[in-house]
Design a protein around this motif. Structure first.
Motif, PDB file in Angstrom:
ATOM      1  N   GLY A 155      39.830 104.086  16.622  1.00  9.08           N
ATOM      2  CA  GLY A 155      40.197 105.485  16.826  1.00  9.08           C
ATOM      3  C   GLY A 155      40.731 106.155  15.588  1.00  9.08           C
ATOM      4  O   GLY A 155      40.691 107.384  15.469  1.00  9.08           O
ATOM      5  N   GLY A 163      41.625 116.228  27.055  1.00  3.82           N
ATOM      6  CA  GLY A 163      41.773 115.338  25.911  1.00  3.82           C
ATOM      7  C   GLY A 163      41.409 116.057  24.618  1.00  3.82           C
ATOM      8  O   GLY A 163      41.179 117.266  24.600  1.00  3.82           O
ATOM      9  N   LYS A 178      38.959 114.739  22.325  1.00  2.00           N
ATOM     10  CA  LYS A 178      37.624 114.415  21.831  1.00  2.00           C
ATOM     11  C   LYS A 178      36.616 115.524  22.149  1.00  2.00           C
ATOM     12  O   LYS A 178      35.798 115.904  21.298  1.00  2.00           O
ATOM     13  CB  LYS A 178      37.153 113.090  22.423  1.00  2.00           C
ATOM     14  CG  LYS A 178      35.820 112.602  21.865  1.00  2.00           C
ATOM     15  CD  LYS A 178      35.501 111.208  22.373  1.00  2.00           C
ATOM     16  CE  LYS A 178      34.161 110.716  21.875  1.00  2.00           C
ATOM     17  NZ  LYS A 178      33.860 109.343  22.356  1.00  2.00           N
ATOM     18  N   LEU A 179      36.652 116.067  23.365  1.00  2.00           N
ATOM     19  CA  LEU A 179      35.719 117.132  23.736  1.00  2.00           C
ATOM     20  C   LEU A 179      35.924 118.382  22.888  1.00  2.00           C
ATOM     21  O   LEU A 179      34.946 118.950  22.383  1.00  2.00           O
ATOM     22  CB  LEU A 179      35.851 117.453  25.225  1.00  2.00           C
ATOM     23  CG  LEU A 179      34.918 118.556  25.752  1.00  2.00           C
ATOM     24  CD1 LEU A 179      33.465 118.170  25.540  1.00  2.00           C
ATOM     25  CD2 LEU A 179      35.189 118.824  27.244  1.00  2.00           C
ATOM     26  N   PRO A 223      31.282 110.752  18.532  1.00  2.00           N
ATOM     27  CA  PRO A 223      31.147 109.799  19.651  1.00  2.00           C
ATOM     28  C   PRO A 223      31.653 108.392  19.338  1.00  2.00           C
ATOM     29  O   PRO A 223      31.878 107.601  20.264  1.00  2.00           O
ATOM     30  CB  PRO A 223      29.639 109.795  19.912  1.00  2.00           C
ATOM     31  CG  PRO A 223      29.172 111.139  19.479  1.00  2.00           C
ATOM     32  CD  PRO A 223      30.010 111.448  18.270  1.00  2.00           C
ATOM     33  N   PRO A 232      36.889 106.195  20.327  1.00  2.00           N
ATOM     34  CA  PRO A 232      36.973 105.609  21.669  1.00  2.00           C
ATOM     35  C   PRO A 232      37.410 106.623  22.711  1.00  2.00           C
ATOM     36  O   PRO A 232      37.970 107.684  22.389  1.00  2.00           O
ATOM     37  CB  PRO A 232      38.028 104.502  21.510  1.00  2.00           C
ATOM     38  CG  PRO A 232      38.097 104.236  20.048  1.00  2.00           C
ATOM     39  CD  PRO A 232      37.778 105.534  19.370  1.00  2.00           C
ATOM     40  N   ARG A 233      37.173 106.265  23.946  1.00  2.00           N
ATOM     41  CA  ARG A 233      37.583 107.126  25.050  1.00  2.00           C
ATOM     42  C   ARG A 233      39.094 107.242  25.071  1.00  2.00           C
ATOM     43  O   ARG A 233      39.821 106.365  24.645  1.00  2.00           O
ATOM     44  CB  ARG A 233      37.097 106.560  26.384  1.00  2.00           C
ATOM     45  CG  ARG A 233      35.586 106.563  26.539  1.00  2.00           C
ATOM     46  CD  ARG A 233      35.187 105.998  27.884  1.00  2.00           C
ATOM     47  NE  ARG A 233      35.757 106.772  28.986  1.00  2.00           N
ATOM     48  CZ  ARG A 233      35.629 106.443  30.265  1.00  2.00           C
ATOM     49  NH1 ARG A 233      34.977 105.344  30.615  1.00  2.00           N
ATOM     50  NH2 ARG A 233      36.164 107.190  31.202  1.00  2.00           N
ATOM     51  N   ARG A 234      39.547 108.339  25.629  1.00  2.00           N
ATOM     52  CA  ARG A 234      40.987 108.610  25.686  1.00  2.00           C
ATOM     53  C   ARG A 234      41.703 107.524  26.474  1.00  2.00           C
ATOM     54  O   ARG A 234      41.284 107.150  27.561  1.00  2.00           O
ATOM     55  CB  ARG A 234      41.208 109.966  26.362  1.00  2.00           C
ATOM     56  CG  ARG A 234      42.660 110.399  26.445  1.00  2.00           C
ATOM     57  CD  ARG A 234      42.745 111.714  27.175  1.00  2.00           C
ATOM     58  NE  ARG A 234      44.096 112.262  27.142  1.00  2.00           N
ATOM     59  CZ  ARG A 234      44.437 113.394  27.752  1.00  2.00           C
ATOM     60  NH1 ARG A 234      43.515 114.078  28.414  1.00  2.00           N
ATOM     61  NH2 ARG A 234      45.670 113.832  27.696  1.00  2.00           N
ATOM     62  N   ARG A 235      42.816 107.025  25.871  1.00  2.00           N
ATOM     63  CA  ARG A 235      43.613 106.040  26.567  1.00  2.00           C
ATOM     64  C   ARG A 235      44.587 106.732  27.518  1.00  2.00           C
ATOM     65  O   ARG A 235      44.920 107.898  27.340  1.00  2.00           O
ATOM     66  CB  ARG A 235      44.414 105.187  25.566  1.00  2.00           C
ATOM     67  CG  ARG A 235      43.546 104.416  24.615  1.00  2.00           C
ATOM     68  CD  ARG A 235      44.374 103.448  23.799  1.00  2.00           C
ATOM     69  NE  ARG A 235      45.308 104.157  22.926  1.00  2.00           N
ATOM     70  CZ  ARG A 235      46.212 103.539  22.179  1.00  2.00           C
ATOM     71  NH1 ARG A 235      46.312 102.230  22.223  1.00  2.00           N
ATOM     72  NH2 ARG A 235      47.028 104.226  21.402  1.00  2.00           N
ATOM     73  N   SER A 236      45.049 106.013  28.487  1.00  2.00           N
ATOM     74  CA  SER A 236      46.015 106.585  29.419  1.00  2.00           C
ATOM     75  C   SER A 236      47.322 106.849  28.685  1.00  2.00           C
ATOM     76  O   SER A 236      47.667 106.184  27.719  1.00  2.00           O
ATOM     77  CB  SER A 236      46.282 105.626  30.580  1.00  2.00           C
ATOM     78  OG  SER A 236      46.952 104.471  30.122  1.00  2.00           O
TER      79      SER A 236
END
Length: 475
Positions: free
Chosen positions: A262, A331, A333-334, A451, A454-458
């Protein structure tokens, strides 16, 4: 949080004052360079050093001050940084020679450390739900100040003198310094250690060599032996810096942190976003100031040229206000992807349609949306993946990546403008088309790389991770 600590909005107001003062310094002198040249009798080479010296100093100081803030206290380092910036700005205001002006710009550039220190203070002091808003707003100031500086330079120089390009930021800097001392609390969160002088020297030397070579590449040629050899030398020094950091028990910049997916992916995006944004602040004012005899320019004055950047500045300020709400809902990233896409669209519009002022105004507004979204997202993404005691150095390195990308973008744009120069000395319309196209590609590259983040962490995992290795001391 103890009752004697100021409300976080008070802290934010102080940090915004400091960040605005510094970000204005980046671009205020650019439109006034002809006046400075005439007043000081400076050569063209000296004029370029007024910009290059600031860039080099900021690039070196930003990550180092961020790390020192993590170690010794963010408020303490912010006050020291503001004192240094005030000295540099005073030198610029009093300058009566080219050498004194360049020296002032070198000292001013240390202010690059304001932003990573501010990000770290926000993360330490703000309620969790307000952190993304504060960081997003602060980050947007880098772009807002760049555009606003170009807008304000014209009326300041026309009605006062170039000295006021320094006196006014000096007042804001001193106000921020006093307010920081009185109102900003010192964080108890520290990363104990010592300064790794070898690592600091190698990082500084490597960045200086790389940025100097990039600055001179337009004159030398990007494929010349001097350019390629210089870049190789600079990169070799930086490789040596990485090797020293990996063997160090107390690194200046933790390479394990830099290897986090990230972090490195967000830094790569920052490089491309910087290339696109900084090019805009050079290309747009220069394009509209080209004489009408070129067949494409508008013959705008310095003041009128700055007005073309007002839509960009307005949109960045507006989006900065909503950065926190956007981050909490979708988040970071978008918005980064959307911002990169809109930024690319702004430059593509300029490639195909730039014959009327309204087309440039529309492109400027789109550019403001793109920069506003991406600049707010980048530090928030970094914060999401590093420990709380690493915030300063991590966001500092991200800021440096934007700066290096900006240096590359500006010099590539200058090279493309020189590919076809008319009899009057102005670039051909095709040169601007190529430069706008290059900037669009930079934003496209940022969208292509995004892309990989990484996806958003909690939020729970982020909070737990931030607490690992954090040392609290009594202040």
């Amino acid at each position: 949080m103890p009752n004697d600590r100021q409300h976080h909005n008070v802290t934010l107001a102080v940090l915004v004052t400091a960040g605005t003062a510094y970000s204005l310094m980046q671009s205020l002198v650019i439109p006034a360079l002809p006046d400075i040249r005439d007043s000081l009798g400076a050569s063209e080479g000296a004029l370029s050093w007024m910009l290059t010296a600031f860039l080099l100093s900021a690039s070196v100081a930003t990550p180092i001050l961020g790390r020192l803030g993590d170690m010794y206290g963010k408020k303490r380092l912010l006050m020291i940084t503001l004192c240094v910036v005030a000295v540099g700005t005073l030198l610029g205001a009093l300058s009566s020679s080219t050498e004194m002006m360049i020296a002032g710009r070198v000292v001013q550039g240390v202010g690059g450390g304001i932003f990573p220190l501010a990000f770290a203070i926000i993360r330490d002091e703000f309620p969790p739900r307000r952190v993304s808003h504060g960081i997003g707003l602060m980050s947007s100031l880098l772009g807002v100040g760049g555009g606003l500086g170009v807008v304000l330079a014209g009326p300041i120089v026309d009605n006062l003198s170039y000295h006021w390009l320094f006196w006014l930021p000096l007042v804001a800097t001193l106000v921020a310094l006093v307010a920081t001392h009185v109102l900003v609390p010192e964080s108890p969160i520290r990363a104990p250690g010592r300064v790794n002088l070898t690592a600091a020297a190698l990082l500084s030397l490597g960045l200086v060599i790389v940025l100097l070579v990039i600055t001179w590449a337009t004159d030398w040629g990007w494929g010349s032996p001097r350019t390629l050899g210089g870049l190789a030398a600079g990169l070799a020094v930086l490789v040596g810096w990485v090797a020293v950091e990996m063997r160090s028990r107390e690194p200046l910049v933790d390479m394990r942190m830099m290897r986090i997916r990230g972090v490195w992916s967000t830094n790569l995006v920052a490089f491309f976003v910087g290339a696109g944004m900084y090019s805009a602040f050079i290309l747009l004012p220069r394009f509209v100031q080209e004489p009408e005899s070129t067949g494409y320019g508008f013959g705008a004055s310095v003041l009128a040229a700055g007005v073309f950047l007002l839509p960009a500045t307005f949109m960045q300020v507006l989006l900065g206000q909503f950065a926190g709400a956007i981050e909490r809902r979708v988040g970071s990233k978008l918005p980064l992807l959307v911002g990169g896409t809109v930024g690319a669209a702004a430059f593509l519009l300029l490639v195909v349609a730039h014959s009327s002022p309204w087309e440039v105004y529309v492109a400027s507004a789109l550019l403001g949306i793109g920069i506003g979204l991406t600049f707010a997202a980048l530090p928030n993404l970094i914060v999401e993946y590093v420990r709380q005691d690493q915030t300063g150095v991590a966001t500092g390195m991200n800021t440096v990546m934007r700066t290096i990308g900006g240096a590359v973008g500006v010099q590539l744009s200058a090279t493309l403008l020189l590919t076809d120069v008319g009899a009057g000395g102005s670039p051909a319309s095709s040169g601007y088309g190529l430069a706008f196209g290059m900037s669009a590609l930079a934003f496209v590259a940022s969208v292509a790389v995004a892309p990989l983040i990484p996806r958003r962490r909690s939020r729970e995992s982020c909070v737990d991770g931030a607490r690992i290795g954090v040392s609290r001391v009594t202040t």
